[in-house]
Design a protein around this motif. Sequence first.
Motif, PDB file in Angstrom:
ATOM      1  N   LYS A 154       0.972  -1.297   0.013  1.00  0.00           N
ATOM      2  CA  LYS A 154       0.064  -0.065  -0.085  1.00  0.00           C
ATOM      3  C   LYS A 154       0.729   1.322  -0.136  1.00  0.00           C
ATOM      4  O   LYS A 154       2.104   1.205   0.358  1.00  0.00           O
ATOM      5  CB  LYS A 154      -0.858   0.179   1.199  1.00  0.00           C
ATOM      6  N   PRO A 155       0.308   2.438  -0.466  1.00  0.00           N
ATOM      7  CA  PRO A 155       1.160   3.424  -0.303  1.00  0.00           C
ATOM      8  C   PRO A 155       1.635   3.989   0.927  1.00  0.00           C
ATOM      9  O   PRO A 155       0.832   3.891   2.077  1.00  0.00           O
ATOM     10  CB  PRO A 155       0.274   4.606  -0.959  1.00  0.00           C
ATOM     11  N   GLN A 156       2.902   4.300   1.090  1.00  0.00           N
ATOM     12  CA  GLN A 156       3.319   4.923   2.655  1.00  0.00           C
ATOM     13  C   GLN A 156       2.526   5.825   3.237  1.00  0.00           C
ATOM     14  O   GLN A 156       2.209   6.071   4.269  1.00  0.00           O
ATOM     15  CB  GLN A 156       4.794   5.124   2.571  1.00  0.00           C
ATOM     16  N   SER A 157       2.150   6.966   2.559  1.00  0.00           N
ATOM     17  CA  SER A 157       1.645   8.021   2.678  1.00  0.00           C
ATOM     18  C   SER A 157       0.208   7.645   3.036  1.00  0.00           C
ATOM     19  O   SER A 157      -0.594   6.948   2.209  1.00  0.00           O
ATOM     20  CB  SER A 157       1.658   9.346   1.782  1.00  0.00           C
ATOM     21  N   SER A 158      -0.349   7.940   4.349  1.00  0.00           N
ATOM     22  CA  SER A 158      -1.656   7.718   4.627  1.00  0.00           C
ATOM     23  C   SER A 158      -2.641   8.410   3.734  1.00  0.00           C
ATOM     24  O   SER A 158      -3.718   8.151   3.339  1.00  0.00           O
ATOM     25  CB  SER A 158      -2.014   8.049   5.966  1.00  0.00           C
ATOM     26  N   THR A 159      -2.402   9.837   3.345  1.00  0.00           N
ATOM     27  CA  THR A 159      -3.298  10.486   2.453  1.00  0.00           C
ATOM     28  C   THR A 159      -3.437   9.683   1.025  1.00  0.00           C
ATOM     29  O   THR A 159      -4.426   9.712   0.418  1.00  0.00           O
ATOM     30  CB  THR A 159      -2.683  11.892   2.310  1.00  0.00           C
ATOM     31  N   GLU A 160      -2.233   9.329   0.475  1.00  0.00           N
ATOM     32  CA  GLU A 160      -2.272   8.495  -0.736  1.00  0.00           C
ATOM     33  C   GLU A 160      -3.091   7.141  -0.637  1.00  0.00           C
ATOM     34  O   GLU A 160      -3.798   6.677  -1.510  1.00  0.00           O
ATOM     35  CB  GLU A 160      -0.829   8.507  -1.377  1.00  0.00           C
ATOM     36  N   ASN A 161      -3.011   6.624   0.429  1.00  0.00           N
ATOM     37  CA  ASN A 161      -3.298   5.251   0.670  1.00  0.00           C
ATOM     38  C   ASN A 161      -4.937   5.341   0.652  1.00  0.00           C
ATOM     39  O   ASN A 161      -5.777   4.523  -0.039  1.00  0.00           O
ATOM     40  CB  ASN A 161      -2.850   5.128   2.191  1.00  0.00           C
ATOM     41  N   TYR A 162      -5.318   6.562   1.358  1.00  0.00           N
ATOM     42  CA  TYR A 162      -6.877   6.867   1.583  1.00  0.00           C
ATOM     43  C   TYR A 162      -7.503   6.905   0.286  1.00  0.00           C
ATOM     44  O   TYR A 162      -8.409   6.413  -0.294  1.00  0.00           O
ATOM     45  CB  TYR A 162      -7.084   7.917   2.291  1.00  0.00           C
ATOM     46  N   ALA A 163      -6.805   7.771  -0.792  1.00  0.00           N
ATOM     47  CA  ALA A 163      -7.412   8.006  -2.062  1.00  0.00           C
ATOM     48  C   ALA A 163      -7.159   6.611  -2.876  1.00  0.00           C
ATOM     49  O   ALA A 163      -8.158   6.610  -3.512  1.00  0.00           O
ATOM     50  CB  ALA A 163      -6.420   8.985  -2.780  1.00  0.00           C
ATOM     51  N   ASN A 473     -11.392  13.200   6.048  1.00  0.00           N
ATOM     52  CA  ASN A 473     -10.114  13.611   5.193  1.00  0.00           C
ATOM     53  C   ASN A 473      -9.934  14.924   4.645  1.00  0.00           C
ATOM     54  O   ASN A 473      -8.822  15.261   4.613  1.00  0.00           O
ATOM     55  CB  ASN A 473     -10.015  12.666   4.033  1.00  0.00           C
ATOM     56  N   GLN A 474     -11.034  15.617   4.341  1.00  0.00           N
ATOM     57  CA  GLN A 474     -10.900  16.789   3.872  1.00  0.00           C
ATOM     58  C   GLN A 474     -10.762  17.945   5.012  1.00  0.00           C
ATOM     59  O   GLN A 474      -9.775  18.574   4.732  1.00  0.00           O
ATOM     60  CB  GLN A 474     -12.265  17.242   3.344  1.00  0.00           C
ATOM     61  N   VAL A 475     -10.922  17.470   6.098  1.00  0.00           N
ATOM     62  CA  VAL A 475     -10.559  18.500   7.277  1.00  0.00           C
ATOM     63  C   VAL A 475      -9.179  18.271   7.539  1.00  0.00           C
ATOM     64  O   VAL A 475      -8.552  19.455   7.596  1.00  0.00           O
ATOM     65  CB  VAL A 475     -11.361  18.184   8.370  1.00  0.00           C
ATOM     66  N   SER A 476      -8.806  17.167   7.722  1.00  0.00           N
ATOM     67  CA  SER A 476      -7.139  16.886   7.885  1.00  0.00           C
ATOM     68  C   SER A 476      -6.413  17.423   6.598  1.00  0.00           C
ATOM     69  O   SER A 476      -5.447  18.272   7.029  1.00  0.00           O
ATOM     70  CB  SER A 476      -6.802  15.430   7.942  1.00  0.00           C
ATOM     71  N   THR A 477      -6.739  17.568   5.622  1.00  0.00           N
ATOM     72  CA  THR A 477      -6.055  17.919   4.469  1.00  0.00           C
ATOM     73  C   THR A 477      -5.797  19.402   4.610  1.00  0.00           C
ATOM     74  O   THR A 477      -4.705  20.001   4.385  1.00  0.00           O
ATOM     75  CB  THR A 477      -6.708  17.411   3.038  1.00  0.00           C
ATOM     76  N   ALA A 478      -6.902  20.046   4.924  1.00  0.00           N
ATOM     77  CA  ALA A 478      -6.877  21.358   5.104  1.00  0.00           C
ATOM     78  C   ALA A 478      -5.839  22.023   6.142  1.00  0.00           C
ATOM     79  O   ALA A 478      -5.104  22.859   6.031  1.00  0.00           O
ATOM     80  CB  ALA A 478      -8.368  22.150   5.211  1.00  0.00           C
ATOM     81  N   PHE A 479      -6.051  21.016   7.278  1.00  0.00           N
ATOM     82  CA  PHE A 479      -4.930  21.450   8.299  1.00  0.00           C
ATOM     83  C   PHE A 479      -3.457  21.229   7.986  1.00  0.00           C
ATOM     84  O   PHE A 479      -2.929  22.175   8.091  1.00  0.00           O
ATOM     85  CB  PHE A 479      -5.457  20.388   9.721  1.00  0.00           C
ATOM     86  N   PHE A 480      -3.356  20.086   7.452  1.00  0.00           N
ATOM     87  CA  PHE A 480      -1.835  19.808   7.174  1.00  0.00           C
ATOM     88  C   PHE A 480      -1.283  20.558   6.074  1.00  0.00           C
ATOM     89  O   PHE A 480      -0.081  20.872   6.181  1.00  0.00           O
ATOM     90  CB  PHE A 480      -1.470  18.273   7.064  1.00  0.00           C
TER      91      PHE A 480
END
Length: 508
Positions: A154-163, A473-480
């Motif tokens: 799986k992708p190492q990045s959790s964000t990419e993994n989620y997508a 995921n959208q909330v976290s993306t705006a934050f990071f």
Amino acid sequence: MTIHDRRYLDLYRAALSGRLSRRDVLRRATALGLSMPAVAALLAACGGGGGDEATATMSGGTGTTPTTAATPAESPAASPTTAPSASPSGSPTGGATYTLETPPEVFNADAASQYSGQTITYYGDTVGIGGELDQQLARAFTEATGININIVPKPQSSTENYATYLRLFQAQSPDMDVMMIDVIWPGAFAQHLLDLTDAFREEAALHYETIIQNNTVDGVLVAMPWFADFGMLYYRTDLLEKYGFSNPPETWDELEEMARAIVEGEQASNPNFGGFVFQGNAYEGLTCNALEWLASTGGGTLMDEEGNVTIDNPEAIAMLNRVRGWIGTICPRGVTSYQEEDSRNVFQGGNAAFLRNWPYVYALATGEDSPIAGNVGVAPLPAAEGFDHVGTVGGWQLAVSRYSQVPEAAIEFVRYMTSPQVQSYRAQVGSFVPTIPSVAEEAAVLEKMPFLEPMQDVVRVTRPSTQTGERYNQVSTAFFQGVNAILNGQDAEQVVPQTAQQMQRAAG
């Protein structure tokens, strides 16, 4: 019969639940022909007195008095503190020890073999030693059952993994059967995951109740706990001693002071040396890091229980600007692009004094082939004076896709992978924190994970996935993204209000 046998597990659960007396447990164990260590483990699970029953009646016994099982902790945060000397433990593993090349026997091979010849596609681990463990366990499962395991990293990045998962689920793709899912994802992906409630009713009772609750959506168990995580501080013991520091930093002030002194000294011979490294890339890992910065300095936990974003406050702004000031001074400029393995490699390569990361790093950094073996310490992350030490709650589960064409075989694979035996193996070999209390209390596990004890008083902080549900995921993306912009030079006074508005809009 061995402790991997289903009959042993059934008896262990009955003992642990208190449905059987110690005498009944002993009688049944004798009838099954269990070894003395296995019987001692069962009696330990019973708790209470009367241990003389075992020493008086078991053939071949050595007179060893079974150890009374510790009261199961309510969460992984509290688990590692009890009965470190217990041996054999009250775990179904009976206190077995493992190496990388000797994974546990497949206790459910008989049940799984009816699906021999089927192939499971498993989106497995790619961080640290996790991939190697997957290979060993999949090989053992295939040899015992005839079920083939196609491991897809799986992708190492959790964000990419989620997508990636989201695309497969939206297409109702059968190309993914079993997958790792982050502790914050059960709510978002529940509609795409197989109902595991009936299949794992007994096994679920072995795990921390809080994690089972986290994985239960609208009364349906959608994932089985696999391992827990929390943020912690790694440090170089030899460098602290070299520069006259007797203890790891308790506060962020102390970390700055120590890192600055060590960097000034070490860069004379190593220009690439950095004081403190962490996960600063624009991805989910940065949300975890920044949550710890804010929660440990009075800046809040991103969102209150009513779903109101709380980051626009003086303490949060001050801390984020403080971290911005670390970049290029006590932290290498490249830290703003680091994920877990980037930061680990810098620290383990001898190029940093401090590292924020997850427990999996311990086994690698202290391994025989590690350049810094023997010089690694672990401590809670620093906090501001007067505030609690905190660590962001993480962890991964295993789930089965609703679109799998081999769901029965996939369930048996998950049954093996989330079993007490495999959790003990992964803890001993890879320092992955167990989600089963009795496994976390095993002497062999505690010996390999001594860092758990100093973490017992750390306050676990959670990301606001409960308040945001599918919108997390959208909330976290705006934050990071906002935090990453600050680390790259923008003023938190300007960025934080705008980021807070974006988070609130994303939350709905």
